[in-house]
Write a protein that holds these residues in place. Structure first.
Motif, short mmCIF file in Angstrom:
data_model
loop_
_atom_site.label_atom_id
_atom_site.label_comp_id
_atom_site.label_asym_id
_atom_site.label_seq_id
_atom_site.Cartn_x
_atom_site.Cartn_y
_atom_site.Cartn_z
N GLN A 91 -19.78 -8.79 -25.14
CA GLN A 91 -19.68 -10.09 -24.45
C GLN A 91 -18.34 -10.15 -23.72
OE1 GLN A 91 -22.04 -13.40 -26.08
NE2 GLN A 91 -21.16 -12.72 -28.00
N VAL A 92 -18.38 -9.79 -22.46
CA VAL A 92 -17.16 -9.72 -21.66
C VAL A 92 -17.16 -10.86 -20.62
CG1 VAL A 92 -15.73 -8.32 -20.12
CG2 VAL A 92 -17.10 -7.20 -21.91
N ILE A 93 -16.09 -11.64 -20.65
CA ILE A 93 -15.90 -12.69 -19.65
C ILE A 93 -14.71 -12.26 -18.78
CG2 ILE A 93 -15.23 -15.10 -19.27
CD1 ILE A 93 -17.96 -14.94 -20.57
N VAL A 94 -14.94 -12.15 -17.48
CA VAL A 94 -13.86 -11.76 -16.58
C VAL A 94 -13.12 -13.02 -16.12
CG1 VAL A 94 -13.31 -10.71 -14.35
CG2 VAL A 94 -15.03 -9.66 -15.85
N ILE A 95 -11.80 -12.99 -16.25
CA ILE A 95 -10.95 -14.09 -15.77
C ILE A 95 -9.96 -13.46 -14.80
CG2 ILE A 95 -9.28 -15.86 -16.40
CD1 ILE A 95 -10.61 -15.98 -19.15
N SER A 96 -10.12 -13.76 -13.52
CA SER A 96 -9.36 -13.00 -12.53
C SER A 96 -8.88 -13.87 -11.37
CB SER A 96 -10.25 -11.88 -11.99
OG SER A 96 -9.60 -11.18 -10.96
N ALA A 97 -7.81 -13.39 -10.73
CA ALA A 97 -7.35 -14.01 -9.48
C ALA A 97 -8.21 -13.53 -8.32
CB ALA A 97 -5.89 -13.64 -9.23
N ASP A 98 -8.92 -12.43 -8.53
CA ASP A 98 -9.79 -11.91 -7.47
C ASP A 98 -11.07 -12.73 -7.48
OD1 ASP A 98 -11.34 -10.52 -5.69
OD2 ASP A 98 -10.93 -8.54 -6.54
N ILE A 99 -11.16 -13.68 -6.53
CA ILE A 99 -12.29 -14.61 -6.56
C ILE A 99 -13.27 -14.32 -5.42
CG2 ILE A 99 -11.15 -16.46 -7.83
CD1 ILE A 99 -10.48 -17.78 -5.15
N GLN A 100 -13.27 -13.08 -4.94
CA GLN A 100 -14.22 -12.71 -3.89
C GLN A 100 -15.64 -12.68 -4.47
OE1 GLN A 100 -12.59 -9.36 -1.21
NE2 GLN A 100 -11.53 -9.11 -3.14
N ASP A 101 -16.59 -13.09 -3.67
CA ASP A 101 -17.99 -13.08 -4.11
C ASP A 101 -18.41 -11.68 -4.55
OD1 ASP A 101 -18.17 -15.73 -3.56
OD2 ASP A 101 -19.11 -15.48 -1.60
N GLU A 102 -17.98 -10.67 -3.76
CA GLU A 102 -18.39 -9.31 -4.08
C GLU A 102 -17.81 -8.83 -5.42
OE1 GLU A 102 -18.26 -6.51 -0.84
OE2 GLU A 102 -18.32 -4.82 -2.24
N ALA A 103 -16.60 -9.30 -5.75
CA ALA A 103 -16.00 -8.93 -7.04
C ALA A 103 -16.86 -9.49 -8.16
CB ALA A 103 -14.58 -9.46 -7.12
N LYS A 104 -17.31 -10.74 -7.99
CA LYS A 104 -18.15 -11.37 -9.01
C LYS A 104 -19.48 -10.63 -9.15
CE LYS A 104 -19.76 -15.77 -10.77
NZ LYS A 104 -19.62 -17.21 -10.75
N GLN A 105 -20.09 -10.30 -8.00
CA GLN A 105 -21.36 -9.56 -8.04
C GLN A 105 -21.20 -8.24 -8.78
OE1 GLN A 105 -22.71 -9.17 -3.98
NE2 GLN A 105 -22.77 -11.38 -3.72
N ARG A 106 -20.08 -7.54 -8.49
CA ARG A 106 -19.84 -6.24 -9.12
C ARG A 106 -19.72 -6.34 -10.63
NH1 ARG A 106 -15.44 -2.72 -5.63
NH2 ARG A 106 -16.54 -2.77 -3.65
N VAL A 107 -18.95 -7.36 -11.11
CA VAL A 107 -18.75 -7.43 -12.56
C VAL A 107 -20.01 -7.91 -13.27
CG1 VAL A 107 -16.24 -7.69 -12.38
CG2 VAL A 107 -17.66 -9.73 -12.57
N LEU A 108 -20.78 -8.78 -12.61
CA LEU A 108 -22.03 -9.24 -13.24
C LEU A 108 -23.02 -8.08 -13.32
CD1 LEU A 108 -22.49 -12.83 -11.74
CD2 LEU A 108 -21.56 -12.18 -13.97
N LEU A 109 -23.04 -7.28 -12.25
CA LEU A 109 -23.92 -6.11 -12.23
C LEU A 109 -23.49 -5.09 -13.30
CD1 LEU A 109 -26.28 -5.33 -10.33
CD2 LEU A 109 -24.68 -3.91 -9.06
N ALA A 110 -22.19 -5.02 -13.53
CA ALA A 110 -21.67 -4.06 -14.53
C ALA A 110 -21.86 -4.56 -15.95
CB ALA A 110 -20.20 -3.79 -14.26
N GLY A 111 -22.27 -5.81 -16.12
CA GLY A 111 -22.59 -6.28 -17.47
C GLY A 111 -21.73 -7.41 -18.00
N ALA A 112 -20.82 -7.93 -17.19
CA ALA A 112 -20.03 -9.08 -17.67
C ALA A 112 -20.95 -10.29 -17.82
CB ALA A 112 -18.91 -9.41 -16.70
N LYS A 113 -20.62 -11.15 -18.79
CA LYS A 113 -21.44 -12.35 -19.00
C LYS A 113 -21.20 -13.39 -17.91
CE LYS A 113 -23.40 -10.92 -22.72
NZ LYS A 113 -24.74 -10.35 -22.55
N ASN A 114 -19.96 -13.47 -17.43
CA ASN A 114 -19.64 -14.37 -16.32
C ASN A 114 -18.23 -14.07 -15.85
OD1 ASN A 114 -20.05 -16.36 -14.42
ND2 ASN A 114 -20.71 -17.90 -15.91
N MET A 115 -17.86 -14.71 -14.73
CA MET A 115 -16.51 -14.51 -14.21
C MET A 115 -15.93 -15.85 -13.79
SD MET A 115 -15.36 -12.00 -11.13
CE MET A 115 -14.04 -12.41 -10.02
N TYR A 116 -14.67 -16.08 -14.14
CA TYR A 116 -14.00 -17.35 -13.83
C TYR A 116 -12.68 -17.08 -13.12
CZ TYR A 116 -17.36 -19.65 -16.85
OH TYR A 116 -18.53 -20.13 -17.40
N PRO A 117 -12.33 -18.00 -12.18
CA PRO A 117 -11.03 -17.83 -11.52
C PRO A 117 -9.87 -18.24 -12.42
CG PRO A 117 -12.13 -19.81 -10.69
CD PRO A 117 -13.09 -19.15 -11.66
#
Lengths: 120, 204
Positions: free
Chosen positions: A76-102
């Motif tokens: 269960q990985v939640i990404v918390i990042s300053a990188d808020i590009q849509d493509e970054a979010k798509q990549r991490v969700l595709l890689a298996g993250a549960k969600n991503m937050y800025p």
């Protein structure tokens, strides 16, 4: 519950710790300053939740996520990042993250993460 | 005046800058319809006479550069400097206007558009993170050789300068640029106070 917090910034890690105080006060917290450390700690401790930054030295969060999911596809990985590009979010969700937050994270968002994203 | 930063202050400034660059990068990625690789910001505190060698160390000295500078004032005042090589600027123009041969005016317009978004987003977000505000001055833009990016006369009356720098990299479009935020003696003290306040809030 074991929780791993991964960020090269101490301030950012402390921000996550602060936001966890009310939501999960009894969690056992582990800290990693880069992706490589995160993968090693994940392998040793098998934490229930991982909060993962993306832009880090040594090994970035994209690679660390890939390796953590390779170790445990249900991690269960939640990404918390300053990188808020849509493509970054798509990549991490595709890689298996549960969600991503800025960044920065606060108690309200942390509560939302535990209620909506995590299977606890 | 104590203008040295401790480890926690540097870490916090880097993190605030990281969040600010992230917001600016997302805006640009939307504008360009492209994905940017983010880099960890660098914080250097140096004597003003070291500024030119530090900037020169990060660029190709044989290239020509588009340089845009914008002053801002407030509790955290300074100057945001955006540096893009001629090659990257031409790639930016081609990508933005979707034409093979851009005129110099097209390229210049593209650089100014990019700079406006970057500078305003980065500085506004950075000051927002620090719970303060700034006023912007009208930016100036130049096309110069590598040795003319910084005019030594502009910096000699300051003793110390903080250089906050990062690289903006759109790999597929071959567009790279460097962003520097320069802030000087009198701003450093108030910047440290703003950072300490935020650290206190988070560390408790």
């Amino acid at each position: 519950m074991k929780i791993l917090i991964v960020d090269d910034s101490k301030l950012a890690r402390m921000g996550v710790v602060k936001s966890l105080k009310e939501v999960e006060p009894n969690a056992e917290l582990f800290h990693a300053e880069n992706g490589l450390e995160a993968v090693e700690i994940f392998r040793q401790e098998n934490p229930r939740v991982v909060f993962l930054d993306l832009t880090m030295p040594v090994m970035d969060g994209f690679e660390a996520l890939k390796q953590i999911i390779a170790i445990d596809k249900d991690a269960q990985v939640i990404v918390i990042s300053a990188d808020i590009q849509d493509e970054a979010k798509q990549r991490v969700l595709l890689a298996g993250a549960k969600n991503m937050y800025p960044k920065p994270i606060n108690e309200e968002k942390m509560l939302q993460i535990f209620q909506q994203d995590l299977l606890i | 005046m104590n203008i040295e930063f401790n480890e926690d202050q540097i870490d916090a400034l880097k993190e605030f800058m990281n969040v600010s660059i992230g917001a600016a990068t997302a805006n640009l990625a939307n504008l360009l319809g492209a994905f940017a690789t983010m880099h960890i910001p660098r914080i250097d505190i140096c004597d003003s006479d070291k500024l030119i060698p530090k900037v020169n160390a990060t660029i190709d000295l044989t290239s020509m550069y588009y340089v845009t500078k914008q002053l801002f004032t407030g509790k955290f005042g300074g100057e945001c400097m955006f540096v893009m090589s001629e090659g990257s600027a031409q790639n930016l123009g081609k990508h933005l206007y979707d034409i093979e041969n851009c005129t110099d005016d097209d390229v210049n317009d593209a650089v100014i558009e990019l700079t406006n978004i970057l500078t305003s987003t980065i500085v506004s977000r950075l000051t927002q993170e620090l719970d303060t505000g700034v006023q912007f001055f009208v930016p100036s833009s130049q096309f110069v050789d590598a040795h003319s990016i910084i005019n030594i006369n502009d910096v000699t009356h300051y003793s110390k300068i903080i250089i906050i720098s990062t690289i903006l990299e759109f790999k597929d479009q071959q567009i790279n640029s460097s962003i520097y935020i320069l802030t000087k003696d009198e701003a450093i003290e108030s910047l440290k106070m703003l950072i300490d306040k935020k650290i206190e809030e988070i560390y408790g």
